[in-house]
Design an enzyme around this catalytic site. Structure first.
Site, short mmCIF file in Angstrom:
data_model
loop_
_atom_site.label_atom_id
_atom_site.label_comp_id
_atom_site.label_asym_id
_atom_site.label_seq_id
_atom_site.Cartn_x
_atom_site.Cartn_y
_atom_site.Cartn_z
N ARG A 1 0.81 -1.21 0.00
CA ARG A 1 0.00 0.00 0.00
C ARG A 1 0.85 1.26 0.00
NH1 ARG A 1 -3.21 -2.68 4.81
NH2 ARG A 1 -1.00 -2.97 5.23
N GLY B 1 -6.05 -5.31 -25.93
CA GLY B 1 -5.65 -5.44 -24.53
C GLY B 1 -6.24 -4.32 -23.71
N GLU C 1 -10.70 -9.48 -22.89
CA GLU C 1 -10.28 -8.53 -23.92
C GLU C 1 -10.46 -9.12 -25.31
OE1 GLU C 1 -9.46 -5.49 -23.68
OE2 GLU C 1 -9.22 -5.25 -21.51
N GLU D 1 -12.99 -7.67 -28.34
CA GLU D 1 -12.53 -7.19 -29.64
C GLU D 1 -13.02 -8.06 -30.80
OE1 GLU D 1 -11.38 -4.44 -29.95
OE2 GLU D 1 -10.51 -3.89 -28.02
N PRO E 1 10.63 0.36 -18.17
CA PRO E 1 10.15 1.72 -17.88
C PRO E 1 10.16 2.50 -19.20
CG PRO E 1 12.21 1.23 -16.71
CD PRO E 1 11.94 0.08 -17.59
N GLU F 1 -11.14 0.41 -34.79
CA GLU F 1 -10.98 -0.36 -36.01
C GLU F 1 -10.15 -1.59 -35.68
OE1 GLU F 1 -9.24 0.17 -40.55
OE2 GLU F 1 -9.11 1.80 -39.11
#
Lengths: 251, 251
Positions: B14, B55, B71, B75, B97, B128
């Site tokens: 946390r 995704g 997902e 799609e 990163p 699309e």
DNA sequence: TGAATAGTGTCTCTGAGACAATATGAG
DNA sequence: CTCATATTGTCTCAGAGACACTATTCA
């Protein structure tokens, strides 16, 4: 929490509830002829007193593999050349909701193959860290879903020895064919035929290369001095060195 | 940001800066004899107008694989039995990163094998979405590090066909050996010997099982009617069906 | 000297792949 | 009828594994 529409249409990560990302490492080594892995005794809840894989949060500026290597370095006190010789690869990610009771934590598990290393506790923080024989795992209480991660890691390790030369990573830079065979026997948990293994290893291109030197002495219980080899430059073994098939359930 | 000491000693998720976790899916199928993958055209920055893998963010109450399947369903507009027939497995995680310019995003990439599916756009949101032949990838601008993910996925797919029966997941529940061979030829990108392939598939235990039936008609250009098979119950192929070795660089 | 080990030789069997043969059915 | 395809047969070679043998070295 964002609403569904926004959620699907904008994909803006800044609007998404936070998830913690950790890296865990299943570090394997061979000591005294047995496969060991590195475990840390947890000092705080949850799972206080249970054993866990070394790991921790990914830092903002490091990639996943770097984070895993850092965690491994911190827990083993290892650095420099010795750390560089450790093979490290990504294993899989574990993210079931509830795997950490505090919050959603997704862990990117890694697999490491290390040559025999000194005992870990020295030089690290107060956590208790040990190399535990994998045969002793059943008697330990493992934190989180680390038992499953270890199962996956061991299977991956057994499989990796088949089609990569990574068994050499458990050994010193120079080794004998017998020492290499001992790695396979230890990881696979079964004896291999010495003669056939020897011929096979020599015949796979790029697996090992001779140094020209031999050991100073024969085996502890006699025998000729063995030739020394280094790891070759192959990344994959062609043809592979397949595990003996486990008993076919004949009908 | 927490300080280093607290960071290392308490491991309290946390207190850790948030990272976004997404799942991406490399969905492969075979259409018109060519390997295709599902791509979405991005409607917003970053990478607006570029193509990306389907995704999105993992929801708080779903595990990673469930998120990937959701997902994919969103799609493709797929559901029920047809969705259940799609093979889905975790591929790897990507967390460098900077791979998403907005913030730290770790993506758990998945790999899907689907039978030939209807065109995706219908029934989904305004994005699309297309099935693109993998041979056409070079001419597309891909978002994020999705090019690398796709490379890894294709190599994994080629490798999976060697030691698992997953090639059947590209086909209808009943198929001929020739159709199965076409899958291998398409994914591996090279022709295989029909006779040897046939014998091999039949001889591997649990790869396929005969239905007793045959096709109604012979091939489009003649030939006998072929027997029909279903996927067998093997999870792994023993012995494996290895790719032909790519040219050895003979010395 | 006796026992264990390193390394090599040989034989057999399986499986991969090249090539061939036969049968079937579309056009 | 002609040709492509499905399926099976045969041959060869590479490689895995069983077994055997020799040389070397420790105790």
């Amino acid at each position: 929490m964002v609403d569904e529409q926004d959620f699907l249409s904008t994909y803006d990560p800044r609007a998404y509830p936070s998830v913690a990302v950790t890296v865990d490492v299943v570090a394997l080594t061979i000591r005294d002829g047995a496969l060991h892995l590195l475990l840390i005794r947890r000092g705080q809840p949850p799972f206080e007193g249970h054993w866990a894989l070394p790991g921790g949060f990914v830092r903002p500026d490091e990639d996943l593999t770097t984070g895993a290597r850092r965690e491994l370095a911190e827990e083993t006190g290892l650095g420099g050349e010795r750390l560089r010789r450790v093979h490290l690869e990504q294993l899989a990610s574990y993210g079931d909701p509830g795997r950490d009771p505090r919050m959603r934590v997704v862990s990117i598990a890694h697999l490491a193959f290390a040559p025999d290393l000194p005992d870990p506790a020295a030089g690290t923080d107060a956590d208790e860290a040990i190399w535990l024989p994998v045969t002793a795992l059943a008697s330990r209480q493992l934190a989180f879903d680390h038992g499953r991660i270890i199962d996956d890691a061991l299977e991956r390790a057994r499989s990796k020895l088949e089609y990569t030369p990574l068994a050499t990573r458990f050994l010193a830079p120079e080794f004998t064919i017998s020492e290499l065979r001992a790695v396979y026997e230890t990881v696979w948990g079964q004896p291999l035929h010495a003669g056939n293994f020897h011929r096979k290893v020599i015949s796979v291109p790029g697996f090992v290369e001779g140094t020209g030197a031999s050991t100073e002495r024969g085996g502890a219980r006699g025998g000729p001095r063995a030739r020394l080899y280094r790891a070759g430059d192959a990344r994959l073994l062609h043809p592979a060195l397949l595990r003996p098939a486990p008993e076919e359930p004949t009908p």
